[in-house]
Design an enzyme around this catalytic site. Structure first.
Site, PDB file in Angstrom:
ATOM      1  N   LEU A 103       0.364   3.628  -2.173  1.00  0.00           N
ATOM      2  CA  LEU A 103       0.711   3.413  -3.579  1.00  0.00           C
ATOM      3  C   LEU A 103       1.259   4.670  -4.247  1.00  0.00           C
ATOM      4  CD1 LEU A 103      -2.361   1.230  -4.642  1.00  0.00           C
ATOM      5  CD2 LEU A 103      -0.124   0.488  -3.785  1.00  0.00           C
ATOM      6  N   HIS A 104       2.207   4.448  -5.154  1.00  0.00           N
ATOM      7  CA  HIS A 104       2.791   5.528  -5.955  1.00  0.00           C
ATOM      8  C   HIS A 104       2.920   5.009  -7.392  1.00  0.00           C
ATOM      9  CE1 HIS A 104       6.372   3.100  -5.584  1.00  0.00           C
ATOM     10  NE2 HIS A 104       6.329   3.203  -4.260  1.00  0.00           N
ATOM     11  N   GLY A 111       0.805  -1.219   0.000  1.00  0.00           N
ATOM     12  CA  GLY A 111       0.000   0.000   0.000  1.00  0.00           C
ATOM     13  C   GLY A 111       0.839   1.270   0.000  1.00  0.00           C
ATOM     14  N   GLN A 167       7.926  -9.193   8.100  1.00  0.00           N
ATOM     15  CA  GLN A 167       9.140  -8.803   7.380  1.00  0.00           C
ATOM     16  C   GLN A 167       9.785  -7.548   7.948  1.00  0.00           C
ATOM     17  OE1 GLN A 167       6.835  -8.266   3.623  1.00  0.00           O
ATOM     18  NE2 GLN A 167       8.235  -6.570   3.258  1.00  0.00           N
ATOM     19  N   SER A 180       9.349   5.211  -3.625  1.00  0.00           N
ATOM     20  CA  SER A 180       9.191   4.271  -2.518  1.00  0.00           C
ATOM     21  C   SER A 180       8.193   4.850  -1.534  1.00  0.00           C
ATOM     22  CB  SER A 180      10.543   4.075  -1.826  1.00  0.00           C
ATOM     23  OG  SER A 180      10.362   3.480  -0.560  1.00  0.00           O
ATOM     24  N   HIS A 196       4.223   1.403  -8.063  1.00  0.00           N
ATOM     25  CA  HIS A 196       3.212   0.339  -7.944  1.00  0.00           C
ATOM     26  C   HIS A 196       2.280   0.361  -9.159  1.00  0.00           C
ATOM     27  CE1 HIS A 196       3.865   1.265  -3.493  1.00  0.00           C
ATOM     28  NE2 HIS A 196       4.151  -0.018  -3.557  1.00  0.00           N
ATOM     29  N   GLU A 232      11.844  -4.203  -9.895  1.00  0.00           N
ATOM     30  CA  GLU A 232      13.287  -4.434  -9.761  1.00  0.00           C
ATOM     31  C   GLU A 232      13.908  -3.495  -8.743  1.00  0.00           C
ATOM     32  OE1 GLU A 232      14.750  -4.254 -13.773  1.00  0.00           O
ATOM     33  OE2 GLU A 232      14.047  -6.291 -14.210  1.00  0.00           O
TER      34      GLU A 232
HETATM   35  P1  AMP Z   1       5.918  -2.505  -1.616  1.00  0.00           P
HETATM   36  O1  AMP Z   1       4.536  -1.939  -1.477  1.00  0.00           O
HETATM   37  O2  AMP Z   1       6.999  -1.527  -1.295  1.00  0.00           O
HETATM   38  O3  AMP Z   1       6.074  -3.836  -0.924  1.00  0.00           O
HETATM   39  O4  AMP Z   1       6.102  -2.794  -3.163  1.00  0.00           O
HETATM   40  C1  AMP Z   1       5.205  -3.598  -3.880  1.00  0.00           C
HETATM   41  C2  AMP Z   1       5.788  -3.894  -5.244  1.00  0.00           C
HETATM   42  O5  AMP Z   1       6.011  -2.662  -5.936  1.00  0.00           O
HETATM   43  C3  AMP Z   1       7.148  -4.601  -5.160  1.00  0.00           C
HETATM   44  O6  AMP Z   1       7.223  -5.586  -6.194  1.00  0.00           O
HETATM   45  C4  AMP Z   1       8.112  -3.479  -5.404  1.00  0.00           C
HETATM   46  O7  AMP Z   1       9.354  -3.885  -5.945  1.00  0.00           O
HETATM   47  C5  AMP Z   1       7.340  -2.631  -6.401  1.00  0.00           C
HETATM   48  N1  AMP Z   1       7.862  -1.253  -6.407  1.00  0.00           N
HETATM   49  C6  AMP Z   1       8.014  -0.427  -5.340  1.00  0.00           C
HETATM   50  N2  AMP Z   1       8.595   0.726  -5.727  1.00  0.00           N
HETATM   51  C7  AMP Z   1       8.810   0.624  -7.054  1.00  0.00           C
HETATM   52  C8  AMP Z   1       9.407   1.483  -8.047  1.00  0.00           C
HETATM   53  N3  AMP Z   1       9.882   2.679  -7.737  1.00  0.00           N
HETATM   54  N4  AMP Z   1       9.451   1.036  -9.320  1.00  0.00           N
HETATM   55  C9  AMP Z   1       8.984  -0.189  -9.663  1.00  0.00           C
HETATM   56  N5  AMP Z   1       8.432  -1.040  -8.782  1.00  0.00           N
HETATM   57  C10 AMP Z   1       8.342  -0.646  -7.503  1.00  0.00           C
END
Ligand code: AMP
Length: 257
Positions: A32-33, A30, A60, A184, A36, A147
């Protein structure tokens, strides 16, 4: 768009999907940006149905404070997903995800012990366990991962193969701010100055001659450095700024010579 909070109800609905539908899945925590949302768009483009999960996975996190301060904006996230044309959103509860109280875990004994795994003991056990549960729930053809968290993507991909799971794990490029800062959810916790400073992480990673030069440059810019290391043809770093842990990576072939 349908929202499920109860995973047994979701499983009943999932079992009724037509057999020939291609299903894409995007697991998230969540806040989200656009990073995501790039995964959501890719899933929408390649599948008939897109499922997104939002679950801040407690197992985690290494510190209770980090878990508590992790940004949460569920109603805004749900609106964004609706606008983006997502079909199903899963919002599982901790009590259901960990009915077993984390009695069963996925443990990887090699590549999860380096980089972030060396600095965050137990982190990847939490990640792999929750992703295993989410992949079982989604029963997707493809699961899209960023990635930005390359080590995580790689571990999930090898886990899915090792356990003969039906889902293909697809890695997607890092989405960055104009400044180069990798998007992020944690960036929200940086000050305005911190966000400017944080962009230098990408700059140093992409220009330093070698990893020890990169470490020195990052330290002189005021970052506390966990690691700068190269593996799998990529240069990885994890650093701290204003109490926020930032990670990034670049392909070695793309480092300026
Ligand atoms: P998270 O919500 O941080 O657990 O991320 C969920 C998914 O989004 C994971 O597969 C992350 O690698 C991906 N993600 C997060 N930030 C980015 C980004 N800047 N660019 C591409 N994918 C992202």
């Amino acid at each position: 768009m349908k929202i499920f909070e109860n995973m047994r109800e979701w499983q009943t609905a999932r079992a009724e999907f037509a057999q020939n539908l291609r299903v894409g899945f995007v697991p998230t925590m969540g806040a989200l940006h656009d990073g995501h949302l790039s995964l959501v768009d890719r899933s929408r483009a390649e599948n008939n149905v897109t499922v997104v999960s939002i679950f801040v996975n407690p197992t985690q996190f290494n510190s209770a404070d980090d878990l508590k301060s992790y940004p949460r904006h569920v109603s805004r996230d749900v609106e964004l997903l609706q606008e983006r044309g997502v079909d199903y959103v899963l919002l599982p509860h901790e009590s259901e995800m960990y009915e077993d109280r984390f009695q069963y875990q996925v443990i990887e004994n090699s590549e999860s012990k380096i980089l972030c795994g060396a600095f965050r003991p137990g982190h990847f056990e939490g990640v792999l366990t929750v992703v295993m549960k989410l992949l079982q729930l989604a029963q997707a053809d493809q699961c899209y991962m960023g990635e930005k968290d390359y080590q995580q993507f790689r571990l999930v991909q090898t886990m899915a193969r090792a356990f003969f799971m039906k889902t293909e794990i697809v890695g997607c490029p890092i989405v960055r701010e104009k400044t180069g800062l990798a998007m992020s959810s944690r960036n929200e916790r940086l000050s305005t100055f911190g966000r400017v400073q944080a962009a230098k992480l990408f700059e140093v990673l992409s220009t330093a001659r070698d990893t020890s030069t990169a470490r020195r440059e990052l330290e002189s810019l005021g970052f506390r450095v966990d690691y700068v290391e190269e593996h799998w043809g990529r240069r990885f770093a994890a650093v701290w700024l204003e109490g926020v842990r930032l990670i990034d990576n670049v392909k070695c072939a793309e480092v300026a010579q």
